[in-house]
Structures are given as structure tokens and as C-alpha cells.
Design a protein around this motif. Sequence first.
Motif, PDB file in Angstrom:
ATOM      1  N   LEU A 118       0.839  -1.203   0.000  1.00  0.00           N
ATOM      2  CA  LEU A 118       0.000   0.000   0.000  1.00  0.00           C
ATOM      3  C   LEU A 118       0.876   1.256   0.000  1.00  0.00           C
ATOM      4  O   LEU A 118       0.641   2.178  -0.787  1.00  0.00           O
ATOM      5  N   ARG A 119       1.881   1.279   0.844  1.00  0.00           N
ATOM      6  CA  ARG A 119       2.808   2.424   0.875  1.00  0.00           C
ATOM      7  C   ARG A 119       3.498   2.602  -0.477  1.00  0.00           C
ATOM      8  O   ARG A 119       3.612   3.717  -0.992  1.00  0.00           O
ATOM      9  N   ALA A 120       3.973   1.497  -1.036  1.00  0.00           N
ATOM     10  CA  ALA A 120       4.685   1.559  -2.317  1.00  0.00           C
ATOM     11  C   ALA A 120       3.778   2.076  -3.431  1.00  0.00           C
ATOM     12  O   ALA A 120       4.211   2.869  -4.271  1.00  0.00           O
ATOM     13  N   GLU A 121       2.522   1.645  -3.422  1.00  0.00           N
ATOM     14  CA  GLU A 121       1.592   2.104  -4.464  1.00  0.00           C
ATOM     15  C   GLU A 121       1.300   3.591  -4.301  1.00  0.00           C
ATOM     16  O   GLU A 121       1.182   4.321  -5.289  1.00  0.00           O
ATOM     17  N   CYS A 122       1.183   4.054  -3.072  1.00  0.00           N
ATOM     18  CA  CYS A 122       0.979   5.489  -2.834  1.00  0.00           C
ATOM     19  C   CYS A 122       2.185   6.286  -3.314  1.00  0.00           C
ATOM     20  O   CYS A 122       2.022   7.357  -3.915  1.00  0.00           O
ATOM     21  N   GLN A 123       3.381   5.766  -3.079  1.00  0.00           N
ATOM     22  CA  GLN A 123       4.590   6.443  -3.554  1.00  0.00           C
ATOM     23  C   GLN A 123       4.678   6.403  -5.074  1.00  0.00           C
ATOM     24  O   GLN A 123       5.039   7.386  -5.710  1.00  0.00           O
TER      25      GLN A 123
ATOM     26  N   ALA B 236      -4.956   9.586  -2.593  1.00  0.00           N
ATOM     27  CA  ALA B 236      -6.314   9.698  -3.142  1.00  0.00           C
ATOM     28  C   ALA B 236      -6.487   8.797  -4.363  1.00  0.00           C
ATOM     29  O   ALA B 236      -7.524   8.151  -4.531  1.00  0.00           O
ATOM     30  N   THR B 237      -5.483   8.734  -5.222  1.00  0.00           N
ATOM     31  CA  THR B 237      -5.546   7.880  -6.409  1.00  0.00           C
ATOM     32  C   THR B 237      -5.650   6.412  -6.006  1.00  0.00           C
ATOM     33  O   THR B 237      -6.466   5.657  -6.536  1.00  0.00           O
ATOM     34  N   VAL B 238      -4.832   6.019  -5.050  1.00  0.00           N
ATOM     35  CA  VAL B 238      -4.846   4.637  -4.568  1.00  0.00           C
ATOM     36  C   VAL B 238      -6.184   4.339  -3.885  1.00  0.00           C
ATOM     37  O   VAL B 238      -6.781   3.281  -4.099  1.00  0.00           O
ATOM     38  N   ALA B 239      -6.665   5.278  -3.093  1.00  0.00           N
ATOM     39  CA  ALA B 239      -7.942   5.100  -2.399  1.00  0.00           C
ATOM     40  C   ALA B 239      -9.070   4.857  -3.397  1.00  0.00           C
ATOM     41  O   ALA B 239      -9.866   3.929  -3.230  1.00  0.00           O
ATOM     42  N   ARG B 240      -9.146   5.666  -4.441  1.00  0.00           N
ATOM     43  CA  ARG B 240     -10.186   5.486  -5.466  1.00  0.00           C
ATOM     44  C   ARG B 240     -10.082   4.117  -6.122  1.00  0.00           C
ATOM     45  O   ARG B 240     -11.080   3.436  -6.330  1.00  0.00           O
ATOM     46  N   ALA B 241      -8.867   3.703  -6.433  1.00  0.00           N
ATOM     47  CA  ALA B 241      -8.666   2.408  -7.094  1.00  0.00           C
ATOM     48  C   ALA B 241      -9.089   1.244  -6.194  1.00  0.00           C
ATOM     49  O   ALA B 241      -9.560   0.221  -6.686  1.00  0.00           O
ATOM     50  N   LEU B 242      -8.940   1.413  -4.890  1.00  0.00           N
ATOM     51  CA  LEU B 242      -9.291   0.351  -3.944  1.00  0.00           C
ATOM     52  C   LEU B 242     -10.725   0.441  -3.447  1.00  0.00           C
ATOM     53  O   LEU B 242     -11.203  -0.472  -2.770  1.00  0.00           O
TER      54      LEU B 242
ATOM     55  N   ALA C 105      -9.077   9.424   3.276  1.00  0.00           N
ATOM     56  CA  ALA C 105      -8.911   9.459   4.735  1.00  0.00           C
ATOM     57  C   ALA C 105      -8.669   8.056   5.294  1.00  0.00           C
ATOM     58  O   ALA C 105      -7.839   7.875   6.189  1.00  0.00           O
ATOM     59  N   VAL C 106      -9.381   7.067   4.771  1.00  0.00           N
ATOM     60  CA  VAL C 106      -9.189   5.693   5.240  1.00  0.00           C
ATOM     61  C   VAL C 106      -7.764   5.238   4.953  1.00  0.00           C
ATOM     62  O   VAL C 106      -7.080   4.694   5.830  1.00  0.00           O
ATOM     63  N   ILE C 107      -7.298   5.459   3.748  1.00  0.00           N
ATOM     64  CA  ILE C 107      -5.944   5.035   3.373  1.00  0.00           C
ATOM     65  C   ILE C 107      -4.916   5.744   4.248  1.00  0.00           C
ATOM     66  O   ILE C 107      -3.977   5.126   4.764  1.00  0.00           O
TER      67      ILE C 107
END
Length: 115
Positions: free
Chosen positions: A15-20, A26-32, A37-39
Amino acid sequence: MTEVTAAPNEWLDALRAECQRTGSQATVARALGYSPAVINQVLRGTYGGNVERVREVVEGALLGITVDCPILGDIPRDACLRHQDREFAATNPSRVQLYYACRSGCLNSHLPKEY
């Protein structure tokens, strides 16, 4: 079939790596399928919701962890969870089968057995 799981914190690292990689929580949150805020809270270790569910979504979406669905065969864990969340709709035979399978004691389901 034996359930495959990731190493204890591998999902958080992914998850950290994908955010980086994307440069955006926000992009990762939408994809998941979560809010930013949750992420953010999950990454900080302050999320008060169902962290296990977030873990399962991340494992399916980012780590390729799969489950054996009685209807569809081998599917990503996050797809399994999305099928469990869907309301009943007789729009096609597969959707009806999935609805009942998820509520009939499927080993991958977190839903109570109804049928």
C-alpha cells in the motif's frame, strides 16, 4: 484448497509503495474503493474501522492474492469482497448465483449463512 495469504506486513508495504508510485493516496484510495482518509489512517495506524477488510482488498488488488470462488473459479480477493457487497439483482444468471453462493456458506465469504 489452502488459503494463500501475504506475509504479515507485506500488504502495508504494498500500500505504501503504491501510494509512492502514484504520488497520491487519493488515487490509490479510489482504485481500492476507499476514501483518501481511510488510506491515510491505515498507513498511520490510526484507522478505527475494519483493518482486516482493507488488508484483504489490498492483498487482492495489489498483491494478486486470489480465492477459489465456487461460481467464477480463481478470482482476486478484492473482487470476492465486492461480490459479497452487491445487492440482489436478477440482471444475469451469474450475478444471481454469486449472490446465493456468498450467502450459502462459501468459505471465502464474511457474510452470515442465509440459505
